[in-house]
Design a protein around this motif. Structure first.
Motif, PDB file in Angstrom:
ATOM      1  N   PRO A 105      61.940  78.757  25.905  1.00 37.11           N
ATOM      2  CA  PRO A 105      61.091  79.595  25.049  1.00 37.11           C
ATOM      3  C   PRO A 105      59.682  79.791  25.599  1.00 37.11           C
ATOM      4  CG  PRO A 105      62.311  78.023  23.725  1.00 37.11           C
ATOM      5  CD  PRO A 105      62.528  77.634  25.150  1.00 37.11           C
ATOM      6  N   LEU A 106      59.127  78.746  26.209  1.00 34.04           N
ATOM      7  CA  LEU A 106      57.787  78.864  26.778  1.00 34.04           C
ATOM      8  C   LEU A 106      57.775  79.872  27.921  1.00 34.04           C
ATOM      9  CD1 LEU A 106      54.833  78.017  27.084  1.00 34.04           C
ATOM     10  CD2 LEU A 106      55.604  76.127  28.539  1.00 34.04           C
ATOM     11  N   LEU A 110      55.625  83.330  28.099  1.00 31.63           N
ATOM     12  CA  LEU A 110      54.660  83.590  29.170  1.00 31.63           C
ATOM     13  C   LEU A 110      54.975  84.897  29.880  1.00 31.63           C
ATOM     14  CD1 LEU A 110      54.392  79.964  30.604  1.00 31.63           C
ATOM     15  CD2 LEU A 110      52.507  81.276  29.597  1.00 31.63           C
ATOM     16  N   ALA A 111      56.243  85.139  30.129  1.00 32.19           N
ATOM     17  CA  ALA A 111      56.634  86.385  30.785  1.00 32.19           C
ATOM     18  C   ALA A 111      56.315  87.576  29.897  1.00 32.19           C
ATOM     19  CB  ALA A 111      58.122  86.354  31.122  1.00 32.19           C
ATOM     20  N   VAL A 139      62.787  84.734  35.767  1.00 28.43           N
ATOM     21  CA  VAL A 139      61.486  84.934  35.145  1.00 28.43           C
ATOM     22  C   VAL A 139      60.346  84.646  36.116  1.00 28.43           C
ATOM     23  CG1 VAL A 139      61.297  82.588  34.250  1.00 28.43           C
ATOM     24  CG2 VAL A 139      60.164  84.450  33.046  1.00 28.43           C
ATOM     25  N   PHE A 140      60.621  83.881  37.166  1.00 28.44           N
ATOM     26  CA  PHE A 140      59.560  83.494  38.107  1.00 28.44           C
ATOM     27  C   PHE A 140      59.282  84.602  39.119  1.00 28.44           C
ATOM     28  CE2 PHE A 140      61.071  79.398  36.555  1.00 28.44           C
ATOM     29  CZ  PHE A 140      59.863  78.808  36.218  1.00 28.44           C
ATOM     30  N   ALA A 209      53.657  65.514  24.979  1.00 28.75           N
ATOM     31  CA  ALA A 209      54.907  64.761  24.913  1.00 28.75           C
ATOM     32  C   ALA A 209      56.071  65.568  25.459  1.00 28.75           C
ATOM     33  CB  ALA A 209      55.187  64.341  23.476  1.00 28.75           C
ATOM     34  N   SER A 210      56.075  66.884  25.189  1.00 25.54           N
ATOM     35  CA  SER A 210      57.125  67.763  25.690  1.00 25.54           C
ATOM     36  C   SER A 210      56.609  69.190  25.670  1.00 25.54           C
ATOM     37  CB  SER A 210      58.397  67.661  24.842  1.00 25.54           C
ATOM     38  OG  SER A 210      58.259  68.394  23.634  1.00 25.54           O
ATOM     39  N   LEU A 211      57.360  70.098  26.258  1.00 26.05           N
ATOM     40  CA  LEU A 211      56.949  71.501  26.281  1.00 26.05           C
ATOM     41  C   LEU A 211      57.087  72.162  24.919  1.00 26.05           C
ATOM     42  CD1 LEU A 211      58.353  72.680  29.726  1.00 26.05           C
ATOM     43  CD2 LEU A 211      55.980  72.163  29.112  1.00 26.05           C
ATOM     44  N   VAL A 212      57.717  71.497  23.974  1.00 25.83           N
ATOM     45  CA  VAL A 212      57.763  72.011  22.609  1.00 25.83           C
ATOM     46  C   VAL A 212      56.345  72.150  22.057  1.00 25.83           C
ATOM     47  CG1 VAL A 212      58.549  71.512  20.255  1.00 25.83           C
ATOM     48  CG2 VAL A 212      60.063  71.080  22.193  1.00 25.83           C
ATOM     49  N   ALA A 213      55.441  71.290  22.534  1.00 21.08           N
ATOM     50  CA  ALA A 213      54.061  71.288  22.050  1.00 21.08           C
ATOM     51  C   ALA A 213      53.172  72.287  22.784  1.00 21.08           C
ATOM     52  CB  ALA A 213      53.480  69.881  22.190  1.00 21.08           C
TER      53      ALA A 213
END
Length: 229
Positions: A105-106, A110-111, A139-140, A209-213
């Motif tokens: 999702p991140l 960003l894209a 996506v990169f 803690a994780s990319l959820v944040a």
């Protein structure tokens, strides 16, 4: 270095970019790699050595092989060690790989926000190509692998290469990392660095803690030297 779909020539110049590590940060692959290393150590020494296994986190295949050969006093060549690690790792990854929580999702967000993205990994190119059969890495804009710079992490070269390929100075890039080796590389390049995971504490970096944040708003604020309220 693998280049993805180029951005339009008439698109506005990007203010900032995100450069992300792959294993352990975006993909749930680091634990598998460390299990392969653990089994290698046990097979060739007859004992467990958690400290040695941990020391290899974030290293490229050749550097990991050289470290194992030296620390275990192996008669095998470094190339032979690397070949065994490569083969057994690919066997372990044969069932596919998955995203870490919040990673996909991140990246999509960003894209959508037209933030330039680079993948900066210590894995060899053929691993990235194998993983891309399971997860979508399109996506990169740029992918820098262990095959693309003379020096790999913890040297700054991979992150400098990625920033240059995106047309931005490294100090305008935010790096996402999960290991001391990777964070050292990103900071040495001049990137503002966010370390993901509770287990790795690196001075002078932000920690989550994780990319959820993590979201676009947060990373934009980090890139600008501020944090959202």
């Amino acid at each position: 270095m693998l280049d993805r779909t180029p951005r339009s020539a008439d698109a506005p110049r990007a203010e900032w970019a995100v450069l992300s590590d792959m294993d352990g940060t975006l993909l749930d692959t680091e634990s598998t790699w460390l299990v392969v290393v653990e089994e290698f150590v046990r097979r060739h020494s007859g004992a467990n050595d958690p400290a040695l296994v941990s020391a290899l986190e974030g290293l490229d295949l050749h550097r990991a092989a050289a470290t194992l050969r030296s620390r275990l006093s192996l008669e095998m060549t470094t190339s032979a060690v690397a070949e065994e690690l490569d083969r057994r790792s690919l066997e372990a990854y044969a069932g596919g790989v998955s995203w870490t929580p919040g990673a996909r999702p991140l990246l999509v967000a960003l894209a959508a926000a037209q933030v330039p993205l680079a993948l900066v990994t210590s894995s060899p190119r053929h691993w990235v190509e194998r993983f891309a059969q399971t997860v979508d890495l399109s996506v990169f804009d740029v992918i820098v692998t262990a095959d693309d710079t003379p020096r790999t992490k913890p040297a700054p070269d991979p992150y400098l290469r990625a920033a240059e390929a995106l047309g931005l100075p490294a100090h305008r890039c935010v790096a996402l990392e999960d290991s001391v080796v990777g964070a050292t590389s990103a900071m040495a390049a001049g990137c503002t660095t966010v370390v993901v995971g509770d287990g790795t504490r690196v001075p002078a970096t932000l920690h989550v803690a994780s990319l959820v944040a993590v979201d676009v708003r947060m990373l934009r604020a980090v890139a600008r030297g501020t944090m959202p309220s």
